[in-house]
Design a protein around this motif. Structure first.
Motif, PDB file in Angstrom:
ATOM      1  N   LEU A 168       7.586  89.897  39.985  1.00 41.51           N
ATOM      2  CA  LEU A 168       6.715  88.889  39.364  1.00 41.51           C
ATOM      3  C   LEU A 168       7.073  88.697  37.894  1.00 41.51           C
ATOM      4  CD1 LEU A 168       3.202  89.728  40.848  1.00 41.51           C
ATOM      5  CD2 LEU A 168       4.500  87.619  41.179  1.00 41.51           C
ATOM      6  N   ASN A 169       7.276  89.786  37.176  1.00 36.98           N
ATOM      7  CA  ASN A 169       7.630  89.685  35.758  1.00 36.98           C
ATOM      8  C   ASN A 169       8.955  88.954  35.569  1.00 36.98           C
ATOM      9  OD1 ASN A 169       5.288  90.961  34.957  1.00 36.98           O
ATOM     10  ND2 ASN A 169       6.249  92.960  34.709  1.00 36.98           N
ATOM     11  N   LEU A 170       9.921  89.247  36.426  1.00 34.90           N
ATOM     12  CA  LEU A 170      11.204  88.548  36.342  1.00 34.90           C
ATOM     13  C   LEU A 170      11.032  87.057  36.624  1.00 34.90           C
ATOM     14  CD1 LEU A 170      13.464  91.207  38.092  1.00 34.90           C
ATOM     15  CD2 LEU A 170      13.521  90.571  35.669  1.00 34.90           C
ATOM     16  N   CYS A 171      10.180  86.726  37.568  1.00 39.43           N
ATOM     17  CA  CYS A 171       9.890  85.309  37.861  1.00 39.43           C
ATOM     18  C   CYS A 171       9.215  84.645  36.663  1.00 39.43           C
ATOM     19  CB  CYS A 171       8.999  85.185  39.092  1.00 39.43           C
ATOM     20  SG  CYS A 171       9.819  85.550  40.658  1.00 39.43           S
ATOM     21  N   TYR A 172       8.236  85.330  36.063  1.00 40.22           N
ATOM     22  CA  TYR A 172       7.545  84.773  34.895  1.00 40.22           C
ATOM     23  C   TYR A 172       8.522  84.514  33.757  1.00 40.22           C
ATOM     24  CZ  TYR A 172       3.027  86.088  36.912  1.00 40.22           C
ATOM     25  OH  TYR A 172       1.929  86.222  37.699  1.00 40.22           O
ATOM     26  N   ASP A 173       9.448  85.462  33.558  1.00 40.85           N
ATOM     27  CA  ASP A 173      10.447  85.267  32.502  1.00 40.85           C
ATOM     28  C   ASP A 173      11.240  83.991  32.743  1.00 40.85           C
ATOM     29  OD1 ASP A 173       9.634  87.640  31.357  1.00 40.85           O
ATOM     30  OD2 ASP A 173      11.343  88.810  32.121  1.00 40.85           O
ATOM     31  N   ARG A 174      11.637  83.778  33.964  1.00 40.04           N
ATOM     32  CA  ARG A 174      12.417  82.575  34.297  1.00 40.04           C
ATOM     33  C   ARG A 174      11.562  81.312  34.158  1.00 40.04           C
ATOM     34  NH1 ARG A 174      17.334  83.337  36.796  1.00 40.04           N
ATOM     35  NH2 ARG A 174      17.881  85.526  36.911  1.00 40.04           N
ATOM     36  N   LEU A 175      10.311  81.392  34.565  1.00 42.47           N
ATOM     37  CA  LEU A 175       9.437  80.226  34.438  1.00 42.47           C
ATOM     38  C   LEU A 175       9.201  79.886  32.967  1.00 42.47           C
ATOM     39  CD1 LEU A 175       6.855  80.957  37.272  1.00 42.47           C
ATOM     40  CD2 LEU A 175       8.512  79.084  37.212  1.00 42.47           C
ATOM     41  N   ARG A 176       9.031  80.905  32.138  1.00 40.95           N
ATOM     42  CA  ARG A 176       8.847  80.652  30.704  1.00 40.95           C
ATOM     43  C   ARG A 176      10.083  79.980  30.114  1.00 40.95           C
ATOM     44  NH1 ARG A 176       5.569  85.183  30.805  1.00 40.95           N
ATOM     45  NH2 ARG A 176       7.264  86.673  30.678  1.00 40.95           N
ATOM     46  N   ARG A 177      11.255  80.426  30.549  1.00 44.37           N
ATOM     47  CA  ARG A 177      12.489  79.827  30.035  1.00 44.37           C
ATOM     48  C   ARG A 177      12.615  78.368  30.443  1.00 44.37           C
ATOM     49  NH1 ARG A 177      16.696  83.980  31.959  1.00 44.37           N
ATOM     50  NH2 ARG A 177      14.950  85.301  32.394  1.00 44.37           N
ATOM     51  N   ARG A 178      12.041  78.022  31.547  1.00 44.14           N
ATOM     52  CA  ARG A 178      12.085  76.624  31.990  1.00 44.14           C
ATOM     53  C   ARG A 178      11.150  75.753  31.167  1.00 44.14           C
ATOM     54  NH1 ARG A 178      11.119  76.915  38.397  1.00 44.14           N
ATOM     55  NH2 ARG A 178      12.952  78.105  39.000  1.00 44.14           N
ATOM     56  N   ARG A 179      10.245  76.394  30.451  1.00 47.33           N
ATOM     57  CA  ARG A 179       9.221  75.704  29.651  1.00 47.33           C
ATOM     58  C   ARG A 179       8.375  74.775  30.523  1.00 47.33           C
ATOM     59  NH1 ARG A 179      10.272  76.680  24.180  1.00 47.33           N
ATOM     60  NH2 ARG A 179      12.401  77.337  23.858  1.00 47.33           N
ATOM     61  N   GLU A 180       7.922  75.370  31.631  1.00 48.87           N
ATOM     62  CA  GLU A 180       6.991  74.693  32.533  1.00 48.87           C
ATOM     63  C   GLU A 180       7.543  73.397  33.132  1.00 48.87           C
ATOM     64  OE1 GLU A 180       4.984  77.635  32.618  1.00 48.87           O
ATOM     65  OE2 GLU A 180       3.583  76.087  33.189  1.00 48.87           O
ATOM     66  N   GLN A 181       8.828  73.347  33.398  1.00 52.98           N
ATOM     67  CA  GLN A 181       9.370  72.193  34.106  1.00 52.98           C
ATOM     68  C   GLN A 181       8.872  72.243  35.545  1.00 52.98           C
ATOM     69  OE1 GLN A 181      13.586  72.529  33.716  1.00 52.98           O
ATOM     70  NE2 GLN A 181      13.595  71.786  31.617  1.00 52.98           N
ATOM     71  N   PRO A 182       8.661  71.077  36.182  1.00 52.59           N
ATOM     72  CA  PRO A 182       8.167  71.085  37.559  1.00 52.59           C
ATOM     73  C   PRO A 182       9.171  71.750  38.506  1.00 52.59           C
ATOM     74  CG  PRO A 182       8.503  68.840  36.759  1.00 52.59           C
ATOM     75  CD  PRO A 182       8.858  69.757  35.657  1.00 52.59           C
ATOM     76  N   LEU A 183       8.636  72.353  39.556  1.00 49.95           N
ATOM     77  CA  LEU A 183       9.486  72.977  40.561  1.00 49.95           C
ATOM     78  C   LEU A 183      10.180  71.923  41.404  1.00 49.95           C
ATOM     79  CD1 LEU A 183       7.097  75.772  41.830  1.00 49.95           C
ATOM     80  CD2 LEU A 183       9.045  76.036  40.320  1.00 49.95           C
ATOM     81  N   ASP A 184      11.339  72.266  41.905  1.00 48.35           N
ATOM     82  CA  ASP A 184      12.096  71.405  42.796  1.00 48.35           C
ATOM     83  C   ASP A 184      11.495  71.546  44.194  1.00 48.35           C
ATOM     84  OD1 ASP A 184      13.947  70.028  44.281  1.00 48.35           O
ATOM     85  OD2 ASP A 184      15.589  71.437  43.931  1.00 48.35           O
ATOM     86  N   ASP A 185      10.816  70.501  44.671  1.00 45.70           N
ATOM     87  CA  ASP A 185      10.139  70.552  45.964  1.00 45.70           C
ATOM     88  C   ASP A 185      11.082  70.891  47.104  1.00 45.70           C
ATOM     89  OD1 ASP A 185       7.865  69.827  44.630  1.00 45.70           O
ATOM     90  OD2 ASP A 185       7.910  67.732  45.273  1.00 45.70           O
ATOM     91  N   GLU A 186      12.294  70.355  47.088  1.00 44.59           N
ATOM     92  CA  GLU A 186      13.227  70.581  48.184  1.00 44.59           C
ATOM     93  C   GLU A 186      13.610  72.053  48.296  1.00 44.59           C
ATOM     94  OE1 GLU A 186      16.560  67.914  48.147  1.00 44.59           O
ATOM     95  OE2 GLU A 186      15.271  66.240  47.584  1.00 44.59           O
ATOM     96  N   ALA A 187      13.662  72.759  47.191  1.00 45.48           N
ATOM     97  CA  ALA A 187      14.050  74.163  47.228  1.00 45.48           C
ATOM     98  C   ALA A 187      12.961  75.032  47.851  1.00 45.48           C
ATOM     99  CB  ALA A 187      14.353  74.667  45.830  1.00 45.48           C
ATOM    100  N   LEU A 188      11.722  74.542  47.863  1.00 44.69           N
ATOM    101  CA  LEU A 188      10.633  75.319  48.439  1.00 44.69           C
ATOM    102  C   LEU A 188      10.505  75.152  49.950  1.00 44.69           C
ATOM    103  CD1 LEU A 188       7.852  74.687  45.780  1.00 44.69           C
ATOM    104  CD2 LEU A 188       8.998  76.829  46.257  1.00 44.69           C
TER     105      LEU A 188
END
Length: 192
Positions: free
Chosen positions: A81-101
């Motif tokens: 979870l922490n590693l995911c949060y780090d990556r999400l912070r680096r994205r600066r809250e860009q929307p997720l790619d729906d197709e990848a989900l």
């Protein structure tokens, strides 16, 4: 009475540099780590990176693991979870790619069933992506990672009551989003 941690013996073997133990740990934990990271990040490549970094941390910590302080699975989920949060912070809250989900459709169905299942999966992926981060995390931990409320709350560092509140809001937001014909019900505007 507390159940014994099923991973302690395996961690000790990893700490003794047994290659078979590392292979067994990867086979036990990789599917869940990939699922967790994929659902939170919406990017399969980033999910693999998070899983790889999580396993590096297991390897580094195995010899020093102290049984009884925390369940290994809880610690591993927190690391991921922490590693995911780090990556999400680096994205600066860009929307997720729906197709990848979108998850793979069962090839056993008819083409029509596959199309219907893919459409449903895409709508759910879009709905999850539209949730505020904490609501998405609560849903993923409980429904996709199948953690109990107590385990999920501990991982999120919140009370069980706060988790239940997040889950309630997330389910309501998902229901609203999925009820809209276009799939855009203004999910999560300012609601955390």
């Amino acid at each position: 009475m507390k159940e014994p941690d099923p991973d302690v013996e395996l961690l000790a073997r990893i700490g003794n540099n047994e290659p078979a133990a590392v292979k067994e740990m990867v086979s036990r934990k990789l599917p869940r780590l990939l699922a967790l990271a994929s659902r939170l990040l919406g990017d399969a490549e980033e999910a693999r990176d998070v899983a790889q970094e999580s396993f590096l941390r297991i390897w580094k910590q195995a010899a020093n693991w102290r049984a009884g302080q925390a369940r290994f699975d809880t610690w591993l989920h927190r690391v991921a979870l922490n590693l995911c949060y780090d990556r999400l912070r680096r994205r600066r809250e860009q929307p997720l790619d729906d197709e990848a989900l979108v998850e793979a459709v069962d090839p056993a169905g008819t083409p029509e069933e596959q199309l219907h299942a893919a459409a449903q999966s895409e709508r759910m992926a879009a709905a999850l992506a539209a949730l505020p981060e904490r609501q998405r995390e609560a849903i993923v931990l409980q429904y996709y990672q199948e953690l109990s409320n107590i385990e999920a709350a501990a991982l999120m560092d919140i009370s069980v009551e706060a988790l239940e509140s997040l889950l309630s809001r997330a389910r309501r937001n998902l229901r609203d989003y999925l009820a809209e014909p276009s799939g855009d019900a203004g999910l999560g505007r300012g609601k955390r």
